[in-house]
Design a protein around this motif. Structure first.
Motif, PDB file in Angstrom:
ATOM      1  N   SER A  57      41.430  36.170  44.530  1.00  0.00           N
ATOM      2  CA  SER A  57      41.202  35.400  43.206  1.00  0.00           C
ATOM      3  C   SER A  57      41.151  36.298  41.869  1.00  0.00           C
ATOM      4  O   SER A  57      41.099  37.739  42.289  1.00  0.00           O
ATOM      5  CB  SER A  57      39.545  34.635  43.047  1.00  0.00           C
ATOM      6  OG  SER A  57      38.702  35.756  43.109  1.00  0.00           O
ATOM      7  N   GLY A  58      41.200  35.574  41.029  1.00  0.00           N
ATOM      8  CA  GLY A  58      41.135  36.541  39.782  1.00  0.00           C
ATOM      9  C   GLY A  58      39.740  37.279  39.492  1.00  0.00           C
ATOM     10  O   GLY A  58      39.824  38.305  38.867  1.00  0.00           O
ATOM     11  N   THR A  59      38.759  36.476  39.725  1.00  0.00           N
ATOM     12  CA  THR A  59      37.467  37.192  39.827  1.00  0.00           C
ATOM     13  C   THR A  59      37.367  38.471  40.667  1.00  0.00           C
ATOM     14  O   THR A  59      36.943  39.495  40.433  1.00  0.00           O
ATOM     15  CB  THR A  59      36.583  35.993  40.414  1.00  0.00           C
ATOM     16  OG1 THR A  59      36.485  35.006  39.339  1.00  0.00           O
ATOM     17  CG2 THR A  59      34.868  36.850  39.964  1.00  0.00           C
ATOM     18  N   THR A  83      35.068  33.553  26.442  1.00  0.00           N
ATOM     19  CA  THR A  83      35.907  33.753  27.589  1.00  0.00           C
ATOM     20  C   THR A  83      35.326  33.136  28.757  1.00  0.00           C
ATOM     21  O   THR A  83      34.349  32.437  28.530  1.00  0.00           O
ATOM     22  CB  THR A  83      36.122  35.205  27.952  1.00  0.00           C
ATOM     23  OG1 THR A  83      36.979  35.258  29.147  1.00  0.00           O
ATOM     24  CG2 THR A  83      34.790  35.905  28.350  1.00  0.00           C
ATOM     25  N   PHE A  84      36.214  32.944  29.790  1.00  0.00           N
ATOM     26  CA  PHE A  84      35.610  32.333  30.956  1.00  0.00           C
ATOM     27  C   PHE A  84      34.500  33.345  31.570  1.00  0.00           C
ATOM     28  O   PHE A  84      34.701  34.664  31.282  1.00  0.00           O
ATOM     29  CB  PHE A  84      36.780  31.983  32.234  1.00  0.00           C
ATOM     30  CG  PHE A  84      36.405  31.471  33.353  1.00  0.00           C
ATOM     31  CD1 PHE A  84      35.718  30.192  33.331  1.00  0.00           C
ATOM     32  CD2 PHE A  84      36.564  32.214  34.712  1.00  0.00           C
ATOM     33  CE1 PHE A  84      35.320  29.635  34.519  1.00  0.00           C
ATOM     34  CE2 PHE A  84      36.012  31.720  35.792  1.00  0.00           C
ATOM     35  CZ  PHE A  84      35.531  30.301  35.843  1.00  0.00           C
ATOM     36  N   THR A  87      34.700  36.966  33.173  1.00  0.00           N
ATOM     37  CA  THR A  87      34.643  38.296  32.713  1.00  0.00           C
ATOM     38  C   THR A  87      33.539  39.120  32.442  1.00  0.00           C
ATOM     39  O   THR A  87      33.562  40.312  32.714  1.00  0.00           O
ATOM     40  CB  THR A  87      35.388  37.842  31.294  1.00  0.00           C
ATOM     41  OG1 THR A  87      36.370  37.288  31.405  1.00  0.00           O
ATOM     42  CG2 THR A  87      35.872  39.294  30.694  1.00  0.00           C
ATOM     43  N   VAL A 137      40.317  40.191  26.969  1.00  0.00           N
ATOM     44  CA  VAL A 137      40.859  38.996  27.569  1.00  0.00           C
ATOM     45  C   VAL A 137      41.989  38.637  26.873  1.00  0.00           C
ATOM     46  O   VAL A 137      42.028  38.490  25.734  1.00  0.00           O
ATOM     47  CB  VAL A 137      39.740  37.986  27.616  1.00  0.00           C
ATOM     48  CG1 VAL A 137      40.473  36.692  28.274  1.00  0.00           C
ATOM     49  CG2 VAL A 137      38.564  38.326  28.547  1.00  0.00           C
ATOM     50  N   ASP A 163      42.053  41.731  31.107  1.00  0.00           N
ATOM     51  CA  ASP A 163      41.751  40.391  31.927  1.00  0.00           C
ATOM     52  C   ASP A 163      42.889  39.308  31.396  1.00  0.00           C
ATOM     53  O   ASP A 163      42.943  38.858  30.622  1.00  0.00           O
ATOM     54  CB  ASP A 163      40.491  39.829  31.596  1.00  0.00           C
ATOM     55  CG  ASP A 163      40.309  38.323  32.277  1.00  0.00           C
ATOM     56  OD1 ASP A 163      41.304  37.636  32.623  1.00  0.00           O
ATOM     57  OD2 ASP A 163      38.981  37.950  32.420  1.00  0.00           O
ATOM     58  N   ALA A 165      44.014  36.815  33.153  1.00  0.00           N
ATOM     59  CA  ALA A 165      44.065  35.716  34.125  1.00  0.00           C
ATOM     60  C   ALA A 165      44.945  34.495  33.431  1.00  0.00           C
ATOM     61  O   ALA A 165      45.419  33.614  34.245  1.00  0.00           O
ATOM     62  CB  ALA A 165      42.675  35.315  34.112  1.00  0.00           C
ATOM     63  N   SER A 187      45.270  36.068  37.667  1.00  0.00           N
ATOM     64  CA  SER A 187      44.592  34.736  38.545  1.00  0.00           C
ATOM     65  C   SER A 187      45.601  33.925  38.851  1.00  0.00           C
ATOM     66  O   SER A 187      46.556  33.639  37.891  1.00  0.00           O
ATOM     67  CB  SER A 187      43.496  34.086  37.722  1.00  0.00           C
ATOM     68  OG  SER A 187      43.219  32.748  38.524  1.00  0.00           O
ATOM     69  N   PHE A 189      44.945  31.053  40.154  1.00  0.00           N
ATOM     70  CA  PHE A 189      44.263  29.654  40.257  1.00  0.00           C
ATOM     71  C   PHE A 189      45.309  28.519  40.059  1.00  0.00           C
ATOM     72  O   PHE A 189      46.044  28.634  39.243  1.00  0.00           O
ATOM     73  CB  PHE A 189      42.942  29.719  39.196  1.00  0.00           C
ATOM     74  CG  PHE A 189      42.253  28.269  39.237  1.00  0.00           C
ATOM     75  CD1 PHE A 189      41.329  28.083  40.329  1.00  0.00           C
ATOM     76  CD2 PHE A 189      42.425  27.405  38.298  1.00  0.00           C
ATOM     77  CE1 PHE A 189      40.535  26.953  40.270  1.00  0.00           C
ATOM     78  CE2 PHE A 189      41.709  26.323  38.085  1.00  0.00           C
ATOM     79  CZ  PHE A 189      40.766  25.963  39.236  1.00  0.00           C
ATOM     80  N   LYS A 192      46.433  28.028  36.363  1.00  0.00           N
ATOM     81  CA  LYS A 192      47.103  28.741  35.543  1.00  0.00           C
ATOM     82  C   LYS A 192      48.513  28.961  35.368  1.00  0.00           C
ATOM     83  O   LYS A 192      49.200  28.105  36.135  1.00  0.00           O
ATOM     84  CB  LYS A 192      46.714  30.446  35.983  1.00  0.00           C
ATOM     85  CG  LYS A 192      45.204  30.483  36.447  1.00  0.00           C
ATOM     86  CD  LYS A 192      44.251  30.867  35.285  1.00  0.00           C
ATOM     87  CE  LYS A 192      42.814  31.098  35.748  1.00  0.00           C
ATOM     88  NZ  LYS A 192      41.857  31.259  34.555  1.00  0.00           N
ATOM     89  N   GLY A 200      43.775  32.601  44.175  1.00  0.00           N
ATOM     90  CA  GLY A 200      44.515  33.810  44.504  1.00  0.00           C
ATOM     91  C   GLY A 200      44.423  34.745  43.041  1.00  0.00           C
ATOM     92  O   GLY A 200      43.967  34.246  42.018  1.00  0.00           O
ATOM     93  N   TYR A 316      35.658  27.118  25.065  1.00  0.00           N
ATOM     94  CA  TYR A 316      34.694  26.860  25.877  1.00  0.00           C
ATOM     95  C   TYR A 316      33.527  26.353  25.036  1.00  0.00           C
ATOM     96  O   TYR A 316      33.512  26.906  23.863  1.00  0.00           O
ATOM     97  CB  TYR A 316      34.560  28.434  26.326  1.00  0.00           C
ATOM     98  CG  TYR A 316      35.525  28.795  27.254  1.00  0.00           C
ATOM     99  CD1 TYR A 316      35.694  28.701  28.904  1.00  0.00           C
ATOM    100  CD2 TYR A 316      36.551  29.665  26.745  1.00  0.00           C
ATOM    101  CE1 TYR A 316      36.692  28.933  29.315  1.00  0.00           C
ATOM    102  CE2 TYR A 316      37.411  30.229  27.393  1.00  0.00           C
ATOM    103  CZ  TYR A 316      37.768  29.730  28.875  1.00  0.00           C
ATOM    104  OH  TYR A 316      38.799  30.134  29.533  1.00  0.00           O
TER     105      TYR A 316
END
Ligand SMILES: *Cc1c(COP(=O)(O)O)cnc(C)c1O
Length: 370
Positions: A57-59, A83-84, A87, A137, A163, A165, A187, A189, A192, A200, A316
Motif C-alpha cells: 500500500s501507499g502507507t 494531507t491524508f 503521511t 506531499v 509522499d 501517493a 500509492s 489505491f 489514485k 498497492g 480534507y
C-alpha cells in the motif's frame, strides 16, 4: 455520474487485463512473481529513478521508507497538516514525532516559509527532539517545491521523503515525481491516478543500499533468506495479481493523463469566475488526483450538487493537527492556511472519461448555486 469512473477504463483494457491475469493464474507465483519485477523495472524507468520497490500500500511505502531512512525515537519529522492522515501516521508508527507545518496558500503543498519556522522552533526548544526529516506531499497531483525543500533539508542535515501517493506521473522542472528526495512513496489505491484493483504501493530510491534495505524490510527484515532476520521489517509485499493489473493500466496511463488535463482545462474555463480554481505553478504539471475548488459557500454548493445527483467530496475536512489522535503532537499555535482550506475546499468528479456533456452539467449546476 461517478466521482471516479473505473468502469470505462476497465472496458478499454479488459482484453489486456484478462490475458495478464490468466498468465498469473497459470504460473501460480502469487507472491513476488515475475510481474512484480517487470512492473518495478517499468515504474523505475517511468519515474526516472534507479530503484523501485513495490509494496502492499501507499502507507506501507511511506513506513518502509521511514524504516529504511532510520527514522525513530527522538526524531522530529516535519509533515504538512493538510494531507491524508497516512503521511503523519507512519511517522508515529516508526517511533518518531510528527511536527505539523502549514500549507502554501496557492498550491496547498507544504509551505517552505512555515517549514523553516517550524525547524527553528524545534531547535530552540531545549527538548530531546532533534530535526531529522521532512515528508513533503504532492497534494491533489501537483508536486511540492523540491528545489526549495532540498535546500532547506541540506541546510539542516535532514532527509527528505516525497509522499507522491497522489502525483505519480506529474512533472516538476521536467523531472517526474517519485524521483525527489532520498526516498519517494506512491500509492496504487484504486482511486489514485494510477490505481490497481486493491491496495498497492511503491517506494523509489536512487541509493543502492537503501533499495536493498527496502527489499529486506518488505519481507520481515530478511537477510540471505526469509528465515534469516537481520532487521525489523513488515509483511509489505504487493500481490502479483495487482502488478498484472498495473502493467495493463500503465499501457494507457500517458493518454489518460492527457485526458485528465483536458478535463481540468474545461473546468478551469467554466468555473474560474465564481470559484478559486487550482493553481499549477510554473514548470510543474498536475495529474489531477483531485480537482478541488475553494468557495465561501461550500454548504450551498454541496447541497445543490447533491440535489442534481452529482457526487462531491471534501479533502480534507479536518487538518491532522486537529484530529483527536494527533492533537497532542507538536505544532504552532495555529496553522491558518490549512485551517482556512479545510473550511472552504471541496472536490468534484475528475477522471479521464468524464464526458463534455456531463462536465457542462457540473459547471452549470455549480455556477447556478452561488
Ligand atoms: C492515498 C494516500 C496515502 C496512502 O496510500 P494507501 O495506498 O491508501 O495506503 C498516503 N498519502 C497520501 C497523500 C495519500 O493520498
Amino acid at each position: 455520474m461517478d466521482f471516479i469512473d473505473l468502469k470505462a477504463q476497465q472496458q478499454r483494457i479488459r482484453p489486456s487485463l484478462d490475458k495478464r491475469i490468466a498468465r498469473v493464474l497459470d504460473h501460480g507465483r502469487y507472491i513476488l512473481g515475475p510481474e512484480i519485477d517487470e512492473l518495478e523495472d517499468k515504474l523505475a524507468q517511468y519515474a526516472g529513478c534507479a530503484h523501485c520497490v513495490t509494496c502492499a500500500s501507499g502507507t506501507d511505502a511511506l513506513l518502509m521508507g521511514l524504516m529504511a531512512l532510520g527514522a525513530g525515537p527522538g526524531d522530529a519529522v516535519f509533515v504538512p497538516s493538510f494531507t491524508f492522515v497516512a503521511t503523519a501516521e507512519v511517522v508515529v508508527l516508526a517511533g518518531a514525532v510528527p511536527v505539523f507545518v502549514d500549507s502554501a496558500p496557492d498550491t496547498f503543498n507544504i509551505s517552505a516559509e512555515a517549514l523553516r519556522a517550524a525547524i527553528t522552533e524545534i531547535l530552540s526548544h531545549k527538548t530531546d527532539l532533534r530535526p531529522a526529516g521532512i515528508i513533503a506531499v504532492d497534494l491533489f497531483g501537483q508536486s511540492a517545491d523540491y528545489d526549495e525543500l532540498s535546500r532547506i533539508a541540506q541546510e539542516h542535515g535532514l532527509w527528505l521523503m516525497e509522499d507522491a501517493a497522489q502525483s505519480f506521473g506529474a512533472n516538476y522542472q521536467g523531472k517526474r515525481t517519485c524521483s525527489f528526495g532520498q526516498a519517494a512513496a506512491t500509492s496504487f489505491f484504486p482511486a489514485k491516478p494510477l490505481g490497481c484493483y486493491g491496495d498497492g504501493g511503491a517506494v523509489f530510491v536512487n541509493d543502492r543500499d537503501l533499495a536493498d534495505k527496502l527489499r529486506s524490510i518488505r519481507v520481515h527484515g530478511q537477510g540471505t533468506d526469509k528465515y534469516d532476520n537481520v532487521r525489523i521489517g513488515i509483511n509489505g509485499r504487493m500481490d502479483t495479481l495487482q502488478a498484472a493489473v498495473l502493467l495493463s493500466k500503465l499501457e494507457i496511463f500517458d493518454e489518460e493523463l492527457e485526458l485528465r488535463n483536458l478535463v481540468a482545462r474545461r473546468y478551469q474555463n467554466g468555473l474560474q469566475e465564481k470559484f478559486v480554481t487550482p493553481f499549477v505553478a510554473a514548470n510543474r504539471t498536475s495529474v489531477w488526483a483531485q480537482y478541488s475548488l475553494l468557495t465561501a459557500n461550500r454548504e450551498t454548493c454541496l447541497r445543490t450538487l447533491k440535489d442534481h445527483g452529482i457526487p462531491a467530496a471534501i479533502y480534507y475536512p479536518i487538518p491532522i493537527h486537529r484530529q483527536a489522535a494527533y492533537r497532542h503532537f507538536h505544532h504552532g499555535p495555529s496553522l491558518p492556511v490549512c485551517e482556512d482550506l479545510a473550511e472552504r475546499i471541496f472536490s468534484i468528479p475528475m477522471h479521464p472519461y468524464l464526458s463534455t456533456a456531463d462536465q457542462q452539467i457540473i459547471i452549470d449546476v455549480l455556477n447556478s448555486s452561488v
